[in-house]
Design an enzyme around this catalytic site. Structure first.
Site, PDB file in Angstrom:
ATOM      1  N   TYR A 176       0.869  -1.185   0.000  1.00 30.19           N
ATOM      2  CA  TYR A 176       0.000   0.000   0.000  1.00 30.19           C
ATOM      3  C   TYR A 176       0.904   1.234   0.000  1.00 30.19           C
ATOM      4  O   TYR A 176       1.091   1.867  -1.000  1.00 30.19           O
ATOM      5  CB  TYR A 176      -0.971  -0.018   1.178  1.00 30.19           C
ATOM      6  CG  TYR A 176      -1.978   1.106   1.083  1.00 30.19           C
ATOM      7  CD1 TYR A 176      -2.938   1.107   0.076  1.00 30.19           C
ATOM      8  CD2 TYR A 176      -1.966   2.171   1.976  1.00 30.19           C
ATOM      9  CE1 TYR A 176      -3.858   2.134  -0.051  1.00 30.19           C
ATOM     10  CE2 TYR A 176      -2.884   3.202   1.868  1.00 30.19           C
ATOM     11  CZ  TYR A 176      -3.831   3.194   0.861  1.00 30.19           C
ATOM     12  OH  TYR A 176      -4.730   4.208   0.741  1.00 30.19           O
ATOM     13  N   SER A 256      -6.063   0.987  -4.698  1.00 33.63           N
ATOM     14  CA  SER A 256      -6.169   2.427  -4.557  1.00 33.63           C
ATOM     15  C   SER A 256      -4.795   3.088  -4.727  1.00 33.63           C
ATOM     16  O   SER A 256      -4.169   2.949  -5.776  1.00 33.63           O
ATOM     17  CB  SER A 256      -6.807   2.765  -3.202  1.00 33.63           C
ATOM     18  OG  SER A 256      -7.160   4.116  -3.130  1.00 33.63           O
ATOM     19  N   ASP A 339     -17.545   3.861  -7.732  1.00 33.13           N
ATOM     20  CA  ASP A 339     -16.444   4.374  -6.914  1.00 33.13           C
ATOM     21  C   ASP A 339     -16.496   5.901  -6.858  1.00 33.13           C
ATOM     22  O   ASP A 339     -16.380   6.577  -7.887  1.00 33.13           O
ATOM     23  CB  ASP A 339     -15.109   3.916  -7.502  1.00 33.13           C
ATOM     24  CG  ASP A 339     -13.933   4.158  -6.571  1.00 33.13           C
ATOM     25  OD1 ASP A 339     -14.062   4.968  -5.633  1.00 33.13           O
ATOM     26  OD2 ASP A 339     -12.880   3.522  -6.782  1.00 33.13           O
ATOM     27  N   HIS A 375     -15.560   1.976  -3.931  1.00 31.31           N
ATOM     28  CA  HIS A 375     -14.105   1.944  -3.758  1.00 31.31           C
ATOM     29  C   HIS A 375     -13.652   0.692  -3.016  1.00 31.31           C
ATOM     30  O   HIS A 375     -12.502   0.277  -3.155  1.00 31.31           O
ATOM     31  CB  HIS A 375     -13.659   3.199  -3.002  1.00 31.31           C
ATOM     32  CG  HIS A 375     -12.182   3.424  -3.042  1.00 31.31           C
ATOM     33  ND1 HIS A 375     -11.500   3.706  -4.208  1.00 31.31           N
ATOM     34  CD2 HIS A 375     -11.241   3.400  -2.058  1.00 31.31           C
ATOM     35  CE1 HIS A 375     -10.217   3.862  -3.942  1.00 31.31           C
ATOM     36  NE2 HIS A 375     -10.031   3.671  -2.654  1.00 31.31           N
TER      37      HIS A 375
END
Length: 395
Positions: A176, A256, A339, A375
């Site tokens: 991430y 993301s 999203d 999302h």
């Protein structure tokens, strides 16, 4: 936090850690009194019982759990915890002296313990009856990987006990690395889908996350976002160099903002990976202002309205950096069509351009869409199926 005549404060310090102070409310001109500080890591719990403050924090990736009695703030007591475990919650209030705390690890489910400060006894509260047998055959460890500039990057590995490392294991590397978010030990039984196929799970704690404190986050933001990408690539190289896996067995995923790292790792080192999954990814960073959360991210990544920051955004824009004639790995892109954070067109543009490149090689990008998803759409089973297929691990 206020107790009697004292205000207790938490502050960032100059070492990428935190300092705990207190101030006498009856004499605010008096200097702050320092209680404890550490250099490289996140504060994860800060609560008070009737008689003490309880802290959990990470110092150079080592979890610390301490109590600080109000009656003698310099008599700091360490509370023992199991190796590689994380304290995910502490429960208490100002009317009682004992506490409850939840402990878990990558391979052991949450369990709630009771701590008695008078005799320092820790006992199972019996509140949760978790099944510890599921991961009994598996273990975790942490490695340190040297990045391009010499910085050591934490890399978590989860695998079967006694596994022979001969470059044959399918390995799933995740990342991430943004917003100061930390990936500390957490239990997830769904990981067994991969592990039971003889796989290794690896988690790259790259700069941009918060595992080693505020500076760790800062060093993966703005023009330093390249650090996150370089850190990740070095973790992938480490797994291959030390014979955990090979490029034909190494798959990667990010969601993301993690899509920035995955997308650019594919651009920079397409030879390293067998397959990649990008879910609701930020893949067209030079158009950051055009997505719903765009302006809120200018501080994290840069503003396309400032020339020097736009140049940095172009450098981490996976869509713009795709090149004709390059043989990119097998890629699956997933989007939720509802999203409201990262617009689906970012993934669509990336997938369309990549499809044009792959069409010349008689390949295609796999695209998963959820008509009603946002999302936080769930693509886990699709991703596992895709990765097992592309590493020849279905059976």
């Amino acid at each position: 936090m206020i107790k009697d005549d004292w205000l207790y404060l938490v502050k960032y310090n100059d070492y990428s850690g935190y300092s705990i102070f207190r101030v006498n409310l009856n004499n605010i001109n008096q200097s702050e009194e320092k209680i404890i500080e550490w250099q490289n890591g996140e504060l994860t719990n800060f609560v008070a019982s009737k008689d003490a403050i309880y802290l959990t924090y990470h110092d150079s990736e080592q979890l610390k759990f301490v109590s600080i009695p109000f009656s003698d703030i310099h008599n700091i007591k360490s509370i023992p915890i199991s190796h590689n475990n994380e304290i995910t919650a502490i429960f208490t209030n100002s009317d009682q002296d004992e506490i409850l705390f939840t402990q878990q690890s990558w391979t052991s489910p949450p369990k709630i313990f009771r701590y008695h400060p008078n005799n320092q006894l820790i006992e199972d509260s019996k509140i949760l009856n978790s099944d510890h047998a599921l991961f009994s055959e598996y273990e975790s460890e942490q490695k340190w990987v040297k990045s391009n500039d010499g910085t050591l990057i934490p890399l978590t590995l989860i695998y079967k006990k006694g596994m022979k490392f001969d470059s044959s294991a399918p390995t799933w590397l995740t990342v991430y690395g943004a917003y100061g978010e930390s990936e500390f030990p957490n239990y997830d039984a769904s990981r067994l889908i991969w592990l039971e196929k003889g796989g290794i799970i690896a988690i790259a704690h790259v700069r941009g996350g918060g595992e080693l404190g505020p500076k760790w986050h800062y060093d993966g933001t703005g023009y330093k976002k390249q650090n996150s990408i370089n850190d990740f690539i070095k973790c992938a190289e480490y797994l291959i160099h030390y014979h955990y896996t090979q490029s034909s067995k190494l798959v990667i995923s990010g969601n993301s903002a993690g899509g920035i790292v995955i997308g650019m790792a594919l651009i920079k080192r397409p030879d390293l990976f067998a397959a990649a999954s990008i879910k609701v990814g930020m893949l067209n960073m030079s158009r950051l202002d055009k997505i719903p959360i765009g302006m809120a991210n200018f501080e994290e990544f840069g503003s396309p309205f400032k020339e020097h920051e736009l140049e940095n955004l172009i450098n981490i824009d996976a869509y713009l950096n795709l090149k004709e004639g390059v043989k990119y790995p097998n890629i699956m892109v997933s989007v939720g069509l509802q999203d409201d954070r990262v617009s689906p067109w970012q993934s669509a543009k990336f997938a369309a351009r990549l499809n044009d490149i792959k069409r010349q090689q008689d390949e295609r990008v796999f695209i998963i869409t959820d008509k009603y998803g946002g999302h936080f759409m769930d693509n886990f089973l699709y991703m596992m199926t895709f990765f097992l297929w592309k590493t020849n691990s279905e059976h």
